[in-house]
Motif scaffolding. Sequence first.
Motif, short mmCIF file in Angstrom:
data_model
loop_
_atom_site.label_atom_id
_atom_site.label_comp_id
_atom_site.label_asym_id
_atom_site.label_seq_id
_atom_site.Cartn_x
_atom_site.Cartn_y
_atom_site.Cartn_z
N GLU A 131 0.52 -0.90 -0.12
CA GLU A 131 0.12 -0.04 0.28
C GLU A 131 0.88 1.00 0.01
OE1 GLU A 131 -4.30 2.11 2.33
OE2 GLU A 131 -2.84 -0.02 2.87
N GLY A 132 1.04 2.28 -0.97
CA GLY A 132 0.53 3.78 -0.39
C GLY A 132 0.94 4.35 0.41
N ASN A 133 1.60 4.28 2.05
CA ASN A 133 0.81 4.18 3.04
C ASN A 133 1.24 5.61 3.75
OD1 ASN A 133 2.82 2.34 4.10
ND2 ASN A 133 2.21 0.73 4.71
N PHE B 124 3.45 1.91 -10.03
CA PHE B 124 3.55 1.26 -10.48
C PHE B 124 2.50 0.32 -10.10
CE2 PHE B 124 7.31 1.42 -12.32
CZ PHE B 124 7.23 1.95 -13.74
N HIS B 125 0.96 -0.75 -10.78
CA HIS B 125 0.10 -0.36 -10.35
C HIS B 125 0.34 -2.53 -10.76
CE1 HIS B 125 -0.97 2.61 -8.09
NE2 HIS B 125 -1.29 3.23 -9.40
N ASP B 126 1.54 -2.49 -11.45
CA ASP B 126 1.10 -4.13 -11.41
C ASP B 126 2.78 -4.84 -11.47
OD1 ASP B 126 2.02 -3.91 -13.91
OD2 ASP B 126 -0.15 -3.30 -14.37
N ASN C 215 -5.48 2.10 -6.91
CA ASN C 215 -6.81 2.66 -5.80
C ASN C 215 -5.82 2.45 -4.53
OD1 ASN C 215 -8.46 2.93 -7.93
ND2 ASN C 215 -9.50 0.66 -7.05
N TYR C 216 -4.62 1.57 -4.32
CA TYR C 216 -4.31 2.13 -3.36
C TYR C 216 -2.69 2.78 -3.30
CZ TYR C 216 -8.07 -0.83 -1.33
OH TYR C 216 -9.21 -0.95 -1.12
N VAL D 96 -8.67 1.63 6.92
CA VAL D 96 -9.95 1.43 6.76
C VAL D 96 -9.95 1.42 5.52
CG1 VAL D 96 -11.93 0.66 6.53
CG2 VAL D 96 -11.24 1.64 8.61
N LYS D 97 -9.98 -0.42 4.75
CA LYS D 97 -10.00 -0.48 3.29
C LYS D 97 -11.87 -0.75 2.77
CE LYS D 97 -5.54 -1.54 3.07
NZ LYS D 97 -5.12 -1.68 4.13
#
Length: 308
Positions: free
Chosen positions: A160-162, A212-214, A187-188, A236-237
């Motif tokens: 996650e991009g937290n 990247f998202h994959d 989306n994360y 929270v997701k």
Amino acid sequence: MKKEIKHVLSLKDISDREILEIINKGTEYARGLVELGEQLRGKVIGIYFAKTSTRTRTSFSSAALRLGANIISYGPDDLQINTGESIEDTLQVLSQMLDGFIVRTSKSYKPLIDFSDQSNMTIINAMTFDEHPTQALADLTTIKLHFGEIDGINLVYFGEGNNTAIALALAFSKFSNVTIHFFTPSNYGLNKEVLSYAQNEAQKRNSQIYEFHDLTSLPSHADIVYTTRWQTTGTVKQNSNWRKEFEPFMVTEKLLSKYPKAIFMHDLPAHRGEEVEASVIDGDQSIVFEQAENKFHSAKAVLDWCFN
């Protein structure tokens, strides 16, 4: 004359020279090269954690004590914030009584930044929703101890991009010839505004930050493989099937085998079998407990920098 007060709220506000100063001091503490006891003598530090913490709370509490300070610890139900008092009023009161305030909250750091223009109390962000700056400073200390330099490092991040990922992006953007690949679920990802800021800062120093998202764009080389737990404290997701979206980003033995010379890092706590296989985090390439120990040494360096 207004007294200068140093804060650690966001890595955007700390120069590359100052970040390196903190990191170098952290390595000195880690190597036992600094005598303890007088750096914070006579200071009173408040430590407020509205959310759970093992490493950050213990590292700052122990660091403050070992540097000679007295500490007052507040739990999530101890301050009147819990009954509706504003954080602004709370900070105003505490600034008349404390020399420093270390705070963790699941909310934004904006109220802390808004209150930073005062000359009484140092504020240290020990993790907010927006950013975890002291985690990145501890990570950079670990990297400096392990590799000798931070310039030129290649890091690959999965998950996650937290707030930890955001802090890493901001921290590494201060160094030269660095390459970071963030692989995050759709989306994360990282906050787009912060990512763009970090990318622009990195380019000034011939560094590159990608997202990247994959996993189709995996780099051929990495010095560090990094992940965090998928359920970040205080978040929270929205999607009930979020785990399915995260599964491709698990750090497995197969994935790590692409980078046989890389070290594995994790900010902890870890959920073995979720974001990382047990054989990875407990394997020969993992330095996660060295990384955790360096939070203590880095905390000493942060406090030292703030008050000296």
